[in-house]
Design a protein around this motif. Sequence first.
Motif, short mmCIF file in Angstrom:
data_model
loop_
_atom_site.label_atom_id
_atom_site.label_comp_id
_atom_site.label_asym_id
_atom_site.label_seq_id
_atom_site.Cartn_x
_atom_site.Cartn_y
_atom_site.Cartn_z
N VAL A 89 0.85 -1.19 0.00
CA VAL A 89 0.00 0.00 0.00
C VAL A 89 0.89 1.24 0.00
CG1 VAL A 89 -0.16 -0.03 2.52
CG2 VAL A 89 -1.87 1.22 1.20
N ASN A 90 0.47 2.27 -0.74
CA ASN A 90 1.11 3.58 -0.74
C ASN A 90 0.17 4.55 -0.03
OD1 ASN A 90 3.04 2.34 -2.38
ND2 ASN A 90 2.08 3.08 -4.27
N TYR A 91 0.53 4.92 1.18
CA TYR A 91 -0.38 5.68 2.04
C TYR A 91 0.00 7.16 2.04
CZ TYR A 91 -3.43 6.60 6.03
OH TYR A 91 -4.42 7.07 6.84
N PRO A 92 -0.91 8.05 1.60
CA PRO A 92 -0.57 9.48 1.59
C PRO A 92 -0.45 10.05 3.00
CG PRO A 92 -2.81 9.08 0.74
CD PRO A 92 -2.23 7.76 1.08
N VAL A 93 0.56 10.88 3.21
CA VAL A 93 0.79 11.54 4.49
C VAL A 93 0.85 13.04 4.23
CG1 VAL A 93 2.33 11.79 6.47
CG2 VAL A 93 2.06 9.56 5.38
N GLY A 94 -0.12 13.77 4.74
CA GLY A 94 -0.16 15.20 4.48
C GLY A 94 -0.44 15.48 3.01
N ASP A 95 -0.02 16.66 2.55
CA ASP A 95 -0.30 17.08 1.17
C ASP A 95 0.79 16.69 0.19
OD1 ASP A 95 -2.68 18.27 1.96
OD2 ASP A 95 -1.70 20.18 2.43
N TYR A 96 2.01 16.46 0.65
CA TYR A 96 3.13 16.29 -0.28
C TYR A 96 4.01 15.09 0.04
CZ TYR A 96 1.77 21.10 -1.24
OH TYR A 96 1.07 22.24 -1.55
N SER A 97 3.54 14.12 0.83
CA SER A 97 4.36 12.97 1.19
C SER A 97 3.54 11.69 1.10
CB SER A 97 4.92 13.11 2.61
OG SER A 97 5.74 14.25 2.71
N VAL A 98 4.26 10.57 1.00
CA VAL A 98 3.63 9.26 0.95
C VAL A 98 4.57 8.25 1.60
CG1 VAL A 98 4.55 8.85 -1.36
CG2 VAL A 98 2.62 7.48 -0.56
N VAL A 99 4.02 7.28 2.31
CA VAL A 99 4.80 6.17 2.84
C VAL A 99 4.22 4.88 2.24
CG1 VAL A 99 5.47 7.31 4.98
CG2 VAL A 99 3.35 6.01 4.90
N GLY A 100 5.09 3.90 2.05
CA GLY A 100 4.66 2.65 1.46
C GLY A 100 5.23 1.46 2.19
N ALA A 101 4.50 0.34 2.16
CA ALA A 101 4.97 -0.91 2.76
C ALA A 101 4.55 -2.06 1.86
CB ALA A 101 4.40 -1.09 4.16
N TYR A 102 5.49 -2.94 1.55
CA TYR A 102 5.23 -4.09 0.68
C TYR A 102 5.77 -5.35 1.35
CZ TYR A 102 3.83 -0.99 -3.08
OH TYR A 102 3.15 -0.06 -3.83
N LEU A 103 4.97 -6.40 1.38
CA LEU A 103 5.34 -7.65 2.01
C LEU A 103 5.62 -8.73 0.97
CD1 LEU A 103 2.59 -7.84 4.83
CD2 LEU A 103 4.78 -6.62 4.85
N ASN A 104 6.69 -9.49 1.19
CA ASN A 104 6.99 -10.69 0.39
C ASN A 104 7.30 -10.38 -1.07
OD1 ASN A 104 6.68 -12.27 2.61
ND2 ASN A 104 4.89 -13.37 1.88
N ARG A 105 8.11 -9.38 -1.34
CA ARG A 105 8.52 -9.12 -2.73
C ARG A 105 9.66 -10.06 -3.10
NH1 ARG A 105 12.39 -5.97 -5.46
NH2 ARG A 105 13.20 -5.19 -3.46
N PRO A 106 9.53 -10.81 -4.20
CA PRO A 106 10.60 -11.74 -4.60
C PRO A 106 11.86 -10.98 -5.02
CG PRO A 106 8.53 -12.26 -5.70
CD PRO A 106 8.36 -10.91 -5.07
N ILE A 107 13.02 -11.55 -4.71
CA ILE A 107 14.31 -11.01 -5.17
C ILE A 107 15.13 -12.16 -5.74
CG2 ILE A 107 14.39 -9.03 -3.60
CD1 ILE A 107 16.27 -10.67 -1.81
N PRO A 108 15.93 -11.91 -6.79
CA PRO A 108 16.73 -12.97 -7.42
C PRO A 108 18.07 -13.15 -6.70
CG PRO A 108 16.93 -10.95 -8.67
CD PRO A 108 15.99 -10.64 -7.53
N LEU A 109 18.03 -13.83 -5.57
CA LEU A 109 19.25 -14.02 -4.78
C LEU A 109 19.28 -15.44 -4.23
CD1 LEU A 109 21.72 -12.48 -3.62
CD2 LEU A 109 20.38 -12.04 -1.59
N THR A 110 20.42 -16.10 -4.35
CA THR A 110 20.57 -17.47 -3.87
C THR A 110 21.81 -17.58 -3.00
OG1 THR A 110 19.52 -18.35 -5.87
CG2 THR A 110 20.79 -19.89 -4.53
N ILE A 111 21.66 -18.13 -1.80
CA ILE A 111 22.80 -18.38 -0.92
C ILE A 111 23.50 -19.65 -1.39
CG2 ILE A 111 23.52 -18.77 1.47
CD1 ILE A 111 20.86 -17.54 2.35
N PRO A 112 24.83 -19.67 -1.47
CA PRO A 112 25.53 -20.89 -1.88
C PRO A 112 25.18 -22.07 -0.98
CG PRO A 112 27.04 -19.03 -1.84
CD PRO A 112 25.75 -18.56 -1.23
N GLY A 113 24.76 -23.18 -1.61
CA GLY A 113 24.34 -24.35 -0.84
C GLY A 113 25.46 -24.98 -0.04
N GLY A 114 26.72 -24.79 -0.46
CA GLY A 114 27.84 -25.39 0.23
C GLY A 114 28.14 -24.78 1.58
N LEU A 115 27.41 -23.74 1.94
CA LEU A 115 27.63 -23.13 3.25
C LEU A 115 27.37 -24.13 4.37
CD1 LEU A 115 28.43 -20.20 4.07
CD2 LEU A 115 26.03 -19.82 4.63
#
Length: 242
Positions: A89-115
């Motif tokens: 959600v992008n939540y407006p704050v006052g007349d000229y600002s906005v705050v946003g929060a997003y849950l569970n966005r995928p990213i292309p990152l893999t930890i080496p399995g040999g760890l």
Amino acid sequence: STVFSIQTKGEKMTTLQKCISILALLALIGAFSTAAATEVRVGTMGGVGFYTHDNSNIFFFPGAIYSYSGQVYGEFRVKNTPNSYTIGVNYPVGDYSVVGAYLNRPIPLTIPGGLNPNGLRVTLNQTTDLFYGKQLTNYDFGLKLSLGFDNFKQDYAGPPTSTAKESARYLALAGGLSNDKMDFGVSIEMPYAKYDSTGITNKWSGFGFGLIGRLFYGTGNTKLVPLAAFNYRSSNTKIGTP
């Protein structure tokens, strides 16, 4: 496996959890003026998200979030895959600002399995994103903080008794400037993972840096959109010995 996730790692989302998630999203949609299904829309257009003004751009151009103030975002993606959703959600704050929060966005990152010699159980494939955007005189300014955490612990009866611990974290910070004719974004990321057992400690860490920019030339229905992107990522693994 992510911050503020509705589902805990290793659990299946129950029917009640699904209903709560859907009702919460519908309540947010009812509270704001517009809702967007960006991945579907951009995908059916041929994946041209970088070359058009679109609310998915805020993850690369944080300054663009001000243009989508008051929007709710929901992607449930794969059927019968509970943790594949992203909501925000992008939540407006006052007349000229906005705050946003997003849950569970995928990213292309893999930890080496040999760890972990026995197979790694932690992952860094999703983040929670927090935004702040503000309208300036000639540009819209935005910041984005991305966070991800996961951990695992297992006790072995032995003999000898032992404990194996895994932990992982992801931290990224991005900023940008945007207006109708240009967008610019810069980002850094710092992933980290650790495996610790009796007599051995393995660590993996990385650093990433990115720049991206685009311009919109022309008026009317036809525009020329030059785009430039640069990304650098390096990582280092340190393997301990008993």
